[in-house]
Design a protein around this motif. Sequence first.
Motif, PDB file in Angstrom:
ATOM      1  N   GLN A 247      -8.630   4.477   1.170  1.00 55.84           N
ATOM      2  CA  GLN A 247      -8.541   3.441   0.151  1.00 55.84           C
ATOM      3  C   GLN A 247      -9.623   2.398   0.377  1.00 55.84           C
ATOM      4  N   LYS A 248     -10.103   1.829  -0.727  1.00 59.00           N
ATOM      5  CA  LYS A 248     -11.146   0.807  -0.696  1.00 59.00           C
ATOM      6  C   LYS A 248     -10.579  -0.525  -1.172  1.00 59.00           C
ATOM      7  N   ASN A 249     -10.942  -1.590  -0.481  1.00 55.55           N
ATOM      8  CA  ASN A 249     -10.496  -2.929  -0.847  1.00 55.55           C
ATOM      9  C   ASN A 249     -11.428  -3.467  -1.928  1.00 55.55           C
ATOM     10  N   THR A 250     -10.837  -3.845  -3.056  1.00 52.36           N
ATOM     11  CA  THR A 250     -11.621  -4.404  -4.155  1.00 52.36           C
ATOM     12  C   THR A 250     -10.980  -5.706  -4.625  1.00 52.36           C
ATOM     13  N   VAL A 251     -11.771  -6.517  -5.266  1.00 51.51           N
ATOM     14  CA  VAL A 251     -11.281  -7.783  -5.827  1.00 51.51           C
ATOM     15  C   VAL A 251     -11.148  -7.597  -7.332  1.00 51.51           C
ATOM     16  N   THR A 252      -9.949  -7.878  -7.838  1.00 54.85           N
ATOM     17  CA  THR A 252      -9.709  -7.797  -9.270  1.00 54.85           C
ATOM     18  C   THR A 252      -9.334  -9.180  -9.793  1.00 54.85           C
ATOM     19  N   VAL A 253      -9.541  -9.380 -11.073  1.00 51.77           N
ATOM     20  CA  VAL A 253      -9.209 -10.649 -11.719  1.00 51.77           C
ATOM     21  C   VAL A 253      -8.083 -10.380 -12.709  1.00 51.77           C
ATOM     22  N   ASP A 254      -6.983 -11.152 -12.582  1.00 50.57           N
ATOM     23  CA  ASP A 254      -5.867 -10.960 -13.515  1.00 50.57           C
ATOM     24  C   ASP A 254      -6.123 -11.714 -14.818  1.00 50.57           C
ATOM     25  N   GLU A 255      -5.137 -11.681 -15.715  1.00 45.00           N
ATOM     26  CA  GLU A 255      -5.322 -12.231 -17.060  1.00 45.00           C
ATOM     27  C   GLU A 255      -5.529 -13.746 -17.089  1.00 45.00           C
ATOM     28  N   ILE A 256      -5.144 -14.472 -16.031  1.00 47.60           N
ATOM     29  CA  ILE A 256      -5.342 -15.926 -16.039  1.00 47.60           C
ATOM     30  C   ILE A 256      -6.475 -16.357 -15.103  1.00 47.60           C
TER      31      ILE A 256
ATOM     32  N   ASP B 182     -15.124  -1.788   7.709  1.00 49.31           N
ATOM     33  CA  ASP B 182     -14.519  -2.933   7.019  1.00 49.31           C
ATOM     34  C   ASP B 182     -14.474  -2.651   5.522  1.00 49.31           C
ATOM     35  N   GLY B 183     -13.373  -2.951   4.914  1.00 55.14           N
ATOM     36  CA  GLY B 183     -13.213  -2.724   3.486  1.00 55.14           C
ATOM     37  C   GLY B 183     -12.577  -1.396   3.133  1.00 55.14           C
ATOM     38  N   PHE B 184     -12.245  -0.572   4.126  1.00 54.40           N
ATOM     39  CA  PHE B 184     -11.599   0.712   3.888  1.00 54.40           C
ATOM     40  C   PHE B 184     -10.423   0.872   4.845  1.00 54.40           C
ATOM     41  N   ARG B 185      -9.447   1.682   4.448  1.00 54.26           N
ATOM     42  CA  ARG B 185      -8.332   2.038   5.314  1.00 54.26           C
ATOM     43  C   ARG B 185      -7.888   3.459   4.956  1.00 54.26           C
ATOM     44  N   ILE B 186      -7.063   4.048   5.838  1.00 50.72           N
ATOM     45  CA  ILE B 186      -6.604   5.419   5.647  1.00 50.72           C
ATOM     46  C   ILE B 186      -5.095   5.424   5.491  1.00 50.72           C
ATOM     47  N   VAL B 187      -4.613   6.205   4.523  1.00 50.65           N
ATOM     48  CA  VAL B 187      -3.183   6.416   4.324  1.00 50.65           C
ATOM     49  C   VAL B 187      -2.877   7.836   4.783  1.00 50.65           C
ATOM     50  N   TYR B 188      -1.982   7.949   5.767  1.00 52.81           N
ATOM     51  CA  TYR B 188      -1.590   9.255   6.294  1.00 52.81           C
ATOM     52  C   TYR B 188      -0.078   9.265   6.492  1.00 52.81           C
ATOM     53  N   ASP B 189       0.589  10.214   5.880  1.00 48.55           N
ATOM     54  CA  ASP B 189       2.028  10.404   6.048  1.00 48.55           C
ATOM     55  C   ASP B 189       2.810   9.128   5.704  1.00 48.55           C
ATOM     56  N   GLY B 190       2.351   8.413   4.687  1.00 50.28           N
ATOM     57  CA  GLY B 190       3.037   7.210   4.240  1.00 50.28           C
ATOM     58  C   GLY B 190       2.759   5.978   5.088  1.00 50.28           C
ATOM     59  N   GLU B 191       1.922   6.095   6.106  1.00 45.64           N
ATOM     60  CA  GLU B 191       1.582   4.972   6.985  1.00 45.64           C
ATOM     61  C   GLU B 191       0.140   4.547   6.725  1.00 45.64           C
ATOM     62  N   LEU B 192      -0.145   3.263   6.938  1.00 53.78           N
ATOM     63  CA  LEU B 192      -1.477   2.716   6.737  1.00 53.78           C
ATOM     64  C   LEU B 192      -2.180   2.564   8.080  1.00 53.78           C
ATOM     65  N   TYR B 193      -3.458   2.926   8.127  1.00 54.60           N
ATOM     66  CA  TYR B 193      -4.253   2.829   9.341  1.00 54.60           C
ATOM     67  C   TYR B 193      -5.551   2.095   9.037  1.00 54.60           C
ATOM     68  N   ASN B 194      -5.850   1.047   9.831  1.00 54.21           N
ATOM     69  CA  ASN B 194      -7.126   0.352   9.735  1.00 54.21           C
ATOM     70  C   ASN B 194      -8.168   1.156  10.501  1.00 54.21           C
ATOM     71  N   ILE B 195      -9.371   1.213   9.981  1.00 58.35           N
ATOM     72  CA  ILE B 195     -10.459   1.922  10.650  1.00 58.35           C
ATOM     73  C   ILE B 195     -11.106   0.982  11.659  1.00 58.35           C
TER      74      ILE B 195
ATOM     75  N   LYS C  25     -11.761   6.440  14.020  1.00 59.20           N
ATOM     76  CA  LYS C  25     -10.851   5.942  15.037  1.00 59.20           C
ATOM     77  C   LYS C  25     -10.055   4.810  14.402  1.00 59.20           C
ATOM     78  N   CYS C  26      -8.726   4.972  14.359  1.00 55.85           N
ATOM     79  CA  CYS C  26      -7.877   4.074  13.573  1.00 55.85           C
ATOM     80  C   CYS C  26      -6.703   3.533  14.375  1.00 55.85           C
ATOM     81  N   GLN C  27      -6.139   2.441  13.885  1.00 57.93           N
ATOM     82  CA  GLN C  27      -4.929   1.846  14.441  1.00 57.93           C
ATOM     83  C   GLN C  27      -3.970   1.566  13.302  1.00 57.93           C
ATOM     84  N   LYS C  28      -2.693   1.832  13.538  1.00 54.92           N
ATOM     85  CA  LYS C  28      -1.683   1.624  12.508  1.00 54.92           C
ATOM     86  C   LYS C  28      -1.598   0.149  12.124  1.00 54.92           C
TER      87      LYS C  28
END
Length: 110
Positions: free
Chosen positions: A13-22, A75-88, A104-107
């Motif tokens: 997954q990639k971290n992105t910045v989005t702008v909501d309606e307000i 930085d800016g990416f993470r891995i989803v494996y078996d329903g758990e999130l891992y920082n790279i 190389k990741c950590q939960k």
Amino acid sequence: MDISLLNQKITVQKNTVTVDEIGNHLNTWEDFYSCHATVSGESPSESTAAGMVVDNTKADFTVRWCKAVSEITADGFRIVYDGELYNILGIDHMNFKKKSVKFKCQKVRR
């Protein structure tokens, strides 16, 4: 590389910045790439901090090299494996032979 060892499905997954309606800026995680990987070096560990049990599990994910994988940074990416999130924590390009990449990741603590 033994292809039969790539038997676990992961999603990057990639971290992105989005702008909501307000006009508020929000950090969101969007699926960037999905593939099969070898999970190795999984070392579960727990520690206690301030009366809480903290999970410090680390794991390594090895995937085949491709153009999309070469764009992933720690930085800016993470891995989803078996329903758990891992920082790279780090990326090993395996001698830059363009055959495989090891993450190389950590939960993630939640």
